[in-house]
Write a protein that holds these residues in place. Structure first.
Motif, mmCIF file in Angstrom:
data_model
loop_
_atom_site.group_PDB
_atom_site.id
_atom_site.type_symbol
_atom_site.label_atom_id
_atom_site.label_comp_id
_atom_site.label_asym_id
_atom_site.label_seq_id
_atom_site.Cartn_x
_atom_site.Cartn_y
_atom_site.Cartn_z
ATOM 1 N N ALA A 160 49.968 49.012 46.149
ATOM 2 C CA ALA A 160 50.926 49.982 46.582
ATOM 3 C C ALA A 160 52.031 49.990 45.540
ATOM 4 O O ALA A 160 52.916 50.897 45.463
ATOM 5 C CB ALA A 160 51.478 49.753 47.939
ATOM 6 N N ASN A 161 52.534 48.560 45.163
ATOM 7 C CA ASN A 161 53.566 48.389 44.296
ATOM 8 C C ASN A 161 53.122 47.069 43.530
ATOM 9 O O ASN A 161 52.256 46.491 43.737
ATOM 10 C CB ASN A 161 54.840 48.471 45.019
ATOM 11 N N ARG A 162 54.190 46.957 42.518
ATOM 12 C CA ARG A 162 53.984 45.628 41.652
ATOM 13 C C ARG A 162 53.941 44.341 42.267
ATOM 14 O O ARG A 162 53.873 43.255 41.686
ATOM 15 C CB ARG A 162 54.787 45.949 40.454
ATOM 16 N N HIS A 163 54.627 44.528 43.788
ATOM 17 C CA HIS A 163 54.702 43.147 44.291
ATOM 18 C C HIS A 163 53.258 43.017 45.269
ATOM 19 O O HIS A 163 53.368 42.032 46.082
ATOM 20 C CB HIS A 163 55.932 43.157 45.147
ATOM 21 N N ASP A 164 52.342 43.918 45.311
ATOM 22 C CA ASP A 164 51.582 43.957 46.229
ATOM 23 C C ASP A 164 50.398 42.814 45.787
ATOM 24 O O ASP A 164 50.353 42.445 44.594
ATOM 25 C CB ASP A 164 50.816 45.380 46.224
ATOM 26 N N GLU A 165 49.404 42.786 46.731
ATOM 27 C CA GLU A 165 48.584 41.195 46.583
ATOM 28 C C GLU A 165 47.496 41.745 45.233
ATOM 29 O O GLU A 165 47.334 40.946 44.567
ATOM 30 C CB GLU A 165 47.732 41.106 47.687
ATOM 31 N N GLY A 166 47.164 43.110 45.195
ATOM 32 C CA GLY A 166 46.192 43.439 44.162
ATOM 33 C C GLY A 166 46.561 43.112 42.806
ATOM 34 O O GLY A 166 45.792 43.025 41.657
ATOM 35 N N VAL A 167 48.166 43.258 42.563
ATOM 36 C CA VAL A 167 48.485 43.153 41.430
ATOM 37 C C VAL A 167 49.085 41.875 41.097
ATOM 38 O O VAL A 167 48.733 41.209 39.864
ATOM 39 C CB VAL A 167 50.019 43.934 41.383
ATOM 40 N N ILE A 168 49.686 41.085 41.967
ATOM 41 C CA ILE A 168 50.061 39.670 41.830
ATOM 42 C C ILE A 168 48.760 38.675 41.767
ATOM 43 O O ILE A 168 48.855 37.818 40.879
ATOM 44 C CB ILE A 168 50.658 39.237 43.181
ATOM 45 N N HIS A 169 47.689 39.227 42.692
ATOM 46 C CA HIS A 169 46.357 38.185 42.466
ATOM 47 C C HIS A 169 45.284 39.151 41.958
ATOM 48 O O HIS A 169 44.375 39.088 42.806
ATOM 49 C CB HIS A 169 46.222 37.703 44.072
ATOM 50 N N HIS A 170 45.381 39.601 40.818
ATOM 51 C CA HIS A 170 44.662 40.539 40.409
ATOM 52 C C HIS A 170 43.198 40.032 40.079
ATOM 53 O O HIS A 170 42.353 40.745 39.825
ATOM 54 C CB HIS A 170 45.183 41.433 39.127
ATOM 55 N N LYS A 171 43.218 38.793 39.747
ATOM 56 C CA LYS A 171 41.844 38.006 39.290
ATOM 57 C C LYS A 171 40.960 38.415 40.506
ATOM 58 O O LYS A 171 39.741 38.487 40.322
ATOM 59 C CB LYS A 171 41.981 36.826 39.173
ATOM 60 N N TYR A 172 41.521 38.517 41.891
ATOM 61 C CA TYR A 172 40.258 38.524 42.926
ATOM 62 C C TYR A 172 39.797 40.223 42.999
ATOM 63 O O TYR A 172 38.880 40.402 43.964
ATOM 64 C CB TYR A 172 40.931 38.293 44.249
ATOM 65 N N PHE A 173 40.531 40.981 42.296
ATOM 66 C CA PHE A 173 40.254 42.590 42.288
ATOM 67 C C PHE A 173 39.568 42.996 41.082
ATOM 68 O O PHE A 173 39.552 44.293 41.057
ATOM 69 C CB PHE A 173 41.277 43.377 42.773
#
Length: 248
Positions: A160-173
């Motif tokens: 949803a934003n640059r602080h979201d989990e998919g962005v911060i921990h993008h290696k999992y996604f």
């Protein structure tokens, strides 16, 4: 190794654990570990088969959080308990976000009109038939696993934003795990099920009620991957889901 200090009641007794009960160092580790644990759950075991699986992921999340913060803090039973609660938390959050998306995407309507109730019921039954809701064009059954709703759900939940989990921990996604795709499809099905009677009802999104449904979607994705292996269609879908989400 640092041993975390945990606050107690004034009489020295323990009480129900909250994040604020931990000392500042442990609280910082716990916050990071909780985010990582949520990512591990959805990307590796959305509906864990047993407590051992959740424990393993909790330990992995804590270890990674300690590495990120550069300090080795012991994971206590209280810390484990706090992390494990994130499993039901992430399920509930995803379900809540997908409900409104699913209703607006397919056109379900809140109304006491008999005609609208019948339309909702017929629509839900049609979408459930052979899981056509997973198609880009569910009426003609074209574009399997390319429904825009899948992308919308992933976007709003993890990017949803640059602080979201998919962005911060993008290696999992990156690329989007098959487990995440199956989880979102399972959530969509749960949201559709809430309209099967024509009037929206609340259905609990738990391992007991939807673990088997998730397994069905996961196996279907695996079969799709096997049958289309020469074209690597699922691989392309996974990469695209991640890339589009990161471009928001």
């Amino acid at each position: 190794m640092v041993l975390p200090k945990i606050k107690k009641n004034s009489d020295g007794s323990r009480h129900r654990m909250k994040v604020s009960d931990f000392d500042d160092v442990s609280k910082e580790i716990l916050g990071t570990a909780a985010c990582i644990f949520r990512c591990l759950i959805v990307s590796q075991a959305p509906f864990p088969e047993n407590i051992a699986v959740k424990m393993q992921l909790a330990k992995a999340a804590w270890h990674e959080a300690c590495q990120i913060k550069g300090i080795n803090v012991k994971l206590t039973p209280s810390g484990v308990k706090m992390l494990l609660t994130r499993t039901s938390q992430v399920h509930g959050e995803l379900k809540m976000k997908m409900c409104s998306l699913t209703a607006s995407f397919f056109g379900f309507q809140l109304s006491n009109s008999n005609d609208v109730i019948r339309q909702n019921r017929d629509l839900a039954e049609s979408l459930k038939d052979s899981s056509v809701f997973a198609f880009k064009d569910w009426k003609s059954k074209k574009g399997i696993y390319k429904t825009e709703l899948l992308q919308l759900g992933i976007n709003i939940m993890w990017f949803a934003n640059r602080h979201d989990e998919g962005v911060i921990h993008h290696k999992y996604f990156n690329p989007m795990p098959v487990e995440v795709i199956a989880l979102v499809l399972t959530t969509i099905e749960c949201c559709i099920n809430e309209w099967l009677q024509g009037l929206k009802e609340d259905i609990k999104f738990t391992s007991a009620t939807y673990g088997t449904v998730y397994h069905g979607h996961f196996c279907s994705l695996q079969r799709f991957n096997e049958r289309t292996a020469p074209y690597k269609l699922l691989d392309k879908i996974r990469v695209n889901l991640h890339d589009v989400a990161r471009c928001i």
